[in-house]
Design a protein around this motif. Structure first.
Motif, PDB file in Angstrom:
ATOM      1  N   ILE B  17      41.850  -8.657  -4.016  1.00  0.00           N
ATOM      2  CA  ILE B  17      40.673  -9.366  -4.501  1.00  0.00           C
ATOM      3  C   ILE B  17      41.084 -10.790  -4.849  1.00  0.00           C
ATOM      4  O   ILE B  17      42.215 -11.047  -5.248  1.00  0.00           O
ATOM      5  CB  ILE B  17      39.994  -8.686  -5.712  1.00  0.00           C
ATOM      6  CG1 ILE B  17      40.966  -8.508  -6.860  1.00  0.00           C
ATOM      7  CG2 ILE B  17      39.367  -7.382  -5.324  1.00  0.00           C
ATOM      8  CD1 ILE B  17      40.309  -8.100  -8.144  1.00  0.00           C
ATOM      9  N   ASN B  18      40.159 -11.690  -4.654  1.00  0.00           N
ATOM     10  CA  ASN B  18      40.483 -13.098  -4.744  1.00  0.00           C
ATOM     11  C   ASN B  18      39.472 -13.810  -5.638  1.00  0.00           C
ATOM     12  O   ASN B  18      38.309 -13.954  -5.263  1.00  0.00           O
ATOM     13  CB  ASN B  18      40.471 -13.679  -3.324  1.00  0.00           C
ATOM     14  CG  ASN B  18      41.024 -15.083  -3.300  1.00  0.00           C
ATOM     15  OD1 ASN B  18      41.405 -15.628  -4.334  1.00  0.00           O
ATOM     16  ND2 ASN B  18      41.050 -15.670  -2.132  1.00  0.00           N
ATOM     17  N   ASN B  19      39.926 -14.187  -6.824  1.00  0.00           N
ATOM     18  CA  ASN B  19      39.102 -15.018  -7.703  1.00  0.00           C
ATOM     19  C   ASN B  19      37.705 -14.440  -7.938  1.00  0.00           C
ATOM     20  O   ASN B  19      36.706 -15.110  -7.729  1.00  0.00           O
ATOM     21  CB  ASN B  19      39.011 -16.419  -7.074  1.00  0.00           C
ATOM     22  CG  ASN B  19      38.657 -17.457  -8.134  1.00  0.00           C
ATOM     23  OD1 ASN B  19      38.733 -17.182  -9.331  1.00  0.00           O
ATOM     24  ND2 ASN B  19      38.249 -18.624  -7.691  1.00  0.00           N
ATOM     25  N   VAL B  20      37.682 -13.206  -8.363  1.00  0.00           N
ATOM     26  CA  VAL B  20      36.401 -12.539  -8.605  1.00  0.00           C
ATOM     27  C   VAL B  20      35.920 -12.827 -10.023  1.00  0.00           C
ATOM     28  O   VAL B  20      36.683 -12.667 -10.980  1.00  0.00           O
ATOM     29  CB  VAL B  20      36.541 -11.011  -8.398  1.00  0.00           C
ATOM     30  CG1 VAL B  20      35.354 -10.270  -8.967  1.00  0.00           C
ATOM     31  CG2 VAL B  20      36.727 -10.711  -6.928  1.00  0.00           C
ATOM     32  N   SER B  21      34.699 -13.283 -10.159  1.00  0.00           N
ATOM     33  CA  SER B  21      34.110 -13.527 -11.481  1.00  0.00           C
ATOM     34  C   SER B  21      32.694 -12.975 -11.516  1.00  0.00           C
ATOM     35  O   SER B  21      31.932 -13.156 -10.577  1.00  0.00           O
ATOM     36  CB  SER B  21      34.042 -15.027 -11.777  1.00  0.00           C
ATOM     37  OG  SER B  21      35.302 -15.611 -11.648  1.00  0.00           O
ATOM     38  N   PHE B  22      32.398 -12.280 -12.594  1.00  0.00           N
ATOM     39  CA  PHE B  22      31.013 -11.830 -12.813  1.00  0.00           C
ATOM     40  C   PHE B  22      30.917 -11.321 -14.229  1.00  0.00           C
ATOM     41  O   PHE B  22      31.932 -11.193 -14.922  1.00  0.00           O
ATOM     42  CB  PHE B  22      30.612 -10.738 -11.816  1.00  0.00           C
ATOM     43  CG  PHE B  22      31.351  -9.448 -11.976  1.00  0.00           C
ATOM     44  CD1 PHE B  22      30.852  -8.446 -12.785  1.00  0.00           C
ATOM     45  CD2 PHE B  22      32.554  -9.228 -11.307  1.00  0.00           C
ATOM     46  CE1 PHE B  22      31.534  -7.239 -12.934  1.00  0.00           C
ATOM     47  CE2 PHE B  22      33.237  -8.027 -11.446  1.00  0.00           C
ATOM     48  CZ  PHE B  22      32.722  -7.041 -12.263  1.00  0.00           C
ATOM     49  N   GLY B  39      37.521  -4.320  -1.851  1.00  0.00           N
ATOM     50  CA  GLY B  39      38.106  -4.661  -3.147  1.00  0.00           C
ATOM     51  C   GLY B  39      37.346  -4.066  -4.321  1.00  0.00           C
ATOM     52  O   GLY B  39      37.632  -4.378  -5.471  1.00  0.00           O
ATOM     53  N   LYS B  40      36.404  -3.175  -4.031  1.00  0.00           N
ATOM     54  CA  LYS B  40      35.619  -2.572  -5.115  1.00  0.00           C
ATOM     55  C   LYS B  40      36.515  -1.733  -6.029  1.00  0.00           C
ATOM     56  O   LYS B  40      36.511  -1.904  -7.246  1.00  0.00           O
ATOM     57  CB  LYS B  40      34.524  -1.649  -4.527  1.00  0.00           C
ATOM     58  CG  LYS B  40      33.516  -2.360  -3.677  1.00  0.00           C
ATOM     59  CD  LYS B  40      32.527  -1.356  -3.097  1.00  0.00           C
ATOM     60  CE  LYS B  40      33.218  -0.365  -2.209  1.00  0.00           C
ATOM     61  NZ  LYS B  40      32.669  -0.094  -0.912  1.00  0.00           N
ATOM     62  N   THR B  41      37.270  -0.839  -5.422  1.00  0.00           N
ATOM     63  CA  THR B  41      38.119   0.056  -6.218  1.00  0.00           C
ATOM     64  C   THR B  41      39.181  -0.721  -6.985  1.00  0.00           C
ATOM     65  O   THR B  41      39.451  -0.426  -8.152  1.00  0.00           O
ATOM     66  CB  THR B  41      38.770   1.112  -5.302  1.00  0.00           C
ATOM     67  OG1 THR B  41      37.738   1.850  -4.673  1.00  0.00           O
ATOM     68  CG2 THR B  41      39.648   2.053  -6.081  1.00  0.00           C
ATOM     69  N   LYS B 206      36.184 -10.994  -1.973  1.00  0.00           N
ATOM     70  CA  LYS B 206      35.454 -12.088  -2.622  1.00  0.00           C
ATOM     71  C   LYS B 206      34.010 -11.682  -2.865  1.00  0.00           C
ATOM     72  O   LYS B 206      33.415 -10.979  -2.046  1.00  0.00           O
ATOM     73  CB  LYS B 206      35.450 -13.328  -1.714  1.00  0.00           C
ATOM     74  CG  LYS B 206      36.743 -14.083  -1.742  1.00  0.00           C
ATOM     75  CD  LYS B 206      36.605 -15.358  -0.933  1.00  0.00           C
ATOM     76  CE  LYS B 206      37.935 -16.067  -0.870  1.00  0.00           C
ATOM     77  NZ  LYS B 206      38.021 -16.995   0.245  1.00  0.00           N
ATOM     78  N   ILE B 207      33.470 -12.169  -3.977  1.00  0.00           N
ATOM     79  CA  ILE B 207      32.061 -11.908  -4.218  1.00  0.00           C
ATOM     80  C   ILE B 207      31.251 -12.923  -3.425  1.00  0.00           C
ATOM     81  O   ILE B 207      31.404 -14.135  -3.583  1.00  0.00           O
ATOM     82  CB  ILE B 207      31.734 -11.967  -5.718  1.00  0.00           C
ATOM     83  CG1 ILE B 207      32.411 -10.784  -6.403  1.00  0.00           C
ATOM     84  CG2 ILE B 207      30.241 -11.937  -5.940  1.00  0.00           C
ATOM     85  CD1 ILE B 207      31.970 -10.532  -7.809  1.00  0.00           C
ATOM     86  N   ILE B 208      30.428 -12.402  -2.540  1.00  0.00           N
ATOM     87  CA  ILE B 208      29.667 -13.294  -1.674  1.00  0.00           C
ATOM     88  C   ILE B 208      28.405 -13.761  -2.368  1.00  0.00           C
ATOM     89  O   ILE B 208      28.046 -14.919  -2.330  1.00  0.00           O
ATOM     90  CB  ILE B 208      29.275 -12.564  -0.382  1.00  0.00           C
ATOM     91  CG1 ILE B 208      30.537 -12.087   0.336  1.00  0.00           C
ATOM     92  CG2 ILE B 208      28.483 -13.471   0.521  1.00  0.00           C
ATOM     93  CD1 ILE B 208      30.221 -11.164   1.460  1.00  0.00           C
TER      94      ILE B 208
END
Lengths: 247, 307
Positions: B17-22, B39-41, B206-208
């Motif tokens: 996972i790459n730079n995920v923010s939420f 990358g969910k798990t 990545k979060i799209i």
């Protein structure tokens, strides 16, 4: 502490579901039974010629000796199998410290082994009933204290190694190899070295038990030796579990 | 309740996972949507304290997942993807064991309660190893609910369940999501549409995009689509509809239905209906159609230009 106990309790119960654990218990008790019968036979022969009363501490020596080969079978799957089955994910996401997990597993195994050892108390009790004026219980006590300490060290090392591997048979053979080395081989250089050989003698797993506690002498050095090995095993285990998280 | 910023995780050379923010608020059901291996798990495992991230930070229920991992784990209920269970244990004993690890008072009563919630009361004295996959899934869910966690993290909660159970489990999640925070992952688009208040679409670590399901549709379509059907032949129907003011595009379908689009907020349906009837057709159906998440997803990930 409470978590260690919870995990130990589950692990202890689990042994009673495991055919392997029964096999280990039967193997130990069967061989001890034969050994006890032999001791009784030999001493009764000697008694006719003025020999002494039978001793039961050699049975505890046999117990410890068999544990070298059998305890790896009890510890091999403790953590490796959880890793393989994926249940380690449950443990590592539950509010349990890595150390508590490893210590709980070790304690469960130790309690199981001590349950087997408790059955062997029947031998000194039997002998005590047939001998005048009874046997020296302090020697028996010292012997059992030694037995507990050796088993504690062996099982802690086994649990630690089980945490390193995901394959339980890999854990088994590495554990067995280590015990074999510590029991038979580590003291070998002592005979060849002109000086400093005592260090190797001190590292030997067998001497601390056979030459002291099983004879009724309790040395601080022996206690420290077994407790250090126990601590080392649990430390290796916790560290291995922690490393798993980072992989 | 969940606040993630700049989360990154490497497995060796591969960046999972790459730079995920939420973030996710209390009383919100957030769906993690993406193909397998997106990358969910990995993200969920970091949030549950199973493993630390390579970079970035995550707060769950106000605690840092690395620094205060134990506090996080106390407050999170987690259903892992593969539902690992001790197969040689009895269902009740297993849940009791997990409950004791979480220091739940009156653990026996609570286990019964949770078993009732997931509908496994009649199997409580059976071995886990003898349960079907769907039942094991529910045992896993029961385990996640045991300690009334503030945050529930469910990795593919309905996989392997039969249709009836899927409906039940979704109902249960929706119920729980009213008071607590639920983060669930799925690769089923209609599932996300069904239960989630908000959807995070993730691909290649990545979060799209991140939005409510309704907004996502509106954003991508820029308008609303309606399907219209009449009795009998409808050769001139498309032309009739096109003449109505406000209709943006008209498309005749193969089965004789007509699909048209108009800008959001300028509902032209009454006028269209009037014109269609005026032209002598018998109006059978006039129904708005949303874009399925499937279409949204394909559009966003750019996987398919076929459409």
């Amino acid at each position: 502490m409470r978590n260690i106990w919870t995990i130990a309790k589950r692990e202890y119960d689990n042994y009673f579901n495991s055919p392997l654990a029964y096999a280990v218990a039967v193997a130990i008790l069967f061989m001890q039974g034969i050994y006890f019968a032999l001791i009784l036979y030999v001493t009764s022969q000697q008694a006719m010629m003025g020999g002494g009363a039978p001793e039961t501490t050699p049975i505890n020596w046999l117990f410890v000796f068999l544990m070298i080969f059998l305890s790896p079978a009890l510890t091999m799957r403790l953590i490796s199998d959880e890793a393989r089955m994926g249940t380690l994910e449950l443990m590592l996401t539950a509010p349990v410290r890595d150390f508590e997990l490893v210590a709980g597993k070790w304690l469960g195994a130790l309690l199981f082994v001590l349950s087997i050892a408790a059955i062997t108390l029947i031998y000194p009790i039997v002998v005590n009933n047939f001998v005048q004026p009874g046997i020296d219980w302090m020697v028996v006590l010292s012997s059992y204290l030694g037995l507990i300490l050796v088993c504690s060290a062996l099982l802690a090392l086994g649990t630690g190694i089980s945490a390193v591997f995901t394959n339980q048979f890999a854990a088994f053979f590495v554990t067995l190899g280590l015990f074999f080395f510590l029991w038979f081989m580590v003291s070998l250089p002592a005979g060849y070295l002109p000086q400093g050989g005592d260090v190797f003698n001190y590292l030997s797993l067998s001497d601390h038990f056979a030459q002291s506690m099983n004879q009724g002498t309790i040395n601080l050095g022996d206690l420290v030796y077994y407790l250090s090995l126990t601590a080392l095993g649990l430390f290796v285990g916790s560290t291995a579990v922690e490393i798993r998280r980072w992989r | 309740m969940i606040k993630v910023s700049g989360l990154t995780k490497d497995y060796g050379a591969r960046r999972a996972i790459n730079n995920v923010s939420f973030d996710a608020q209390q009383g919100e059901i957030v769906g993690f949507l993406g193909p397998n291996g997106a990358g969910k798990t990995t993200t969920m495992r970091i949030l549950t304290g199973y493993m630390p991230p390579t970079d970035g930070e995550a707060l769950v229920a106000g605690y840092d997942v690395v620094e205060e991992s134990l506090e996080v784990r106390k407050r999170v209920g987690y259903l892992p993807e593969t539902v690992p269970l001790y197969t040689d244990m009895v269902v009740f004993d297993y849940l009791k064991f997990m409950g004791e690890l979480r220091h739940i008072p009156n653990v026996d009563d609570r286990v019964d309660e949770v078993l009732d919630m997931v509908g496994l009361m009649d199997r409580s004295d059976g071995y886990i190893g003898n349960l079907s996959k769907g039942m094991r899934q529910r045992v896993g869910l029961a385990q996640a609910l045991l300690h009334r966690p503030e945050v529930l993290i469910l990795d593919e909660p309905t996989i392997g369940l039969d249709p009836g159970q899927v409906v039940e489990v979704r109902e249960l999640i929706r119920e729980i999501g009213k008071e607590r925070t639920v983060l669930l992952s799925t690769h089923l688009l209609n599932e996300a549409q069904n239960i989630c208040d908000r959807v995070l679409i993730i691909n290649n670590g990545k979060i799209i995009t991140e939005d409510t399901t309704e907004n996502l549709q509106a954003r991508l379509l820029g308008g609303e689509r309606v399907i219209l059907r009449v009795r009998g032949e409808a050769d001139e129907l498309a032309k009739t509809i096109k003449q109505v003011k406000g209709v943006q595009s008209v498309e005749s379908k193969e089965d004789g239905a007509v699909e048209f689009e108009f800008a959001s907020g300028k509902d032209v349906r009454p006028e269209v209906a009037k014109q269609v009837i005026k032209a002598g057709y018998d109006l059978l159906e006039l129904r708005p159609i949303g874009m399925s998440l499937e279409e949204i997803f394909l559009e966003l990930t750019g996987d398919s230009k076929k459409k």
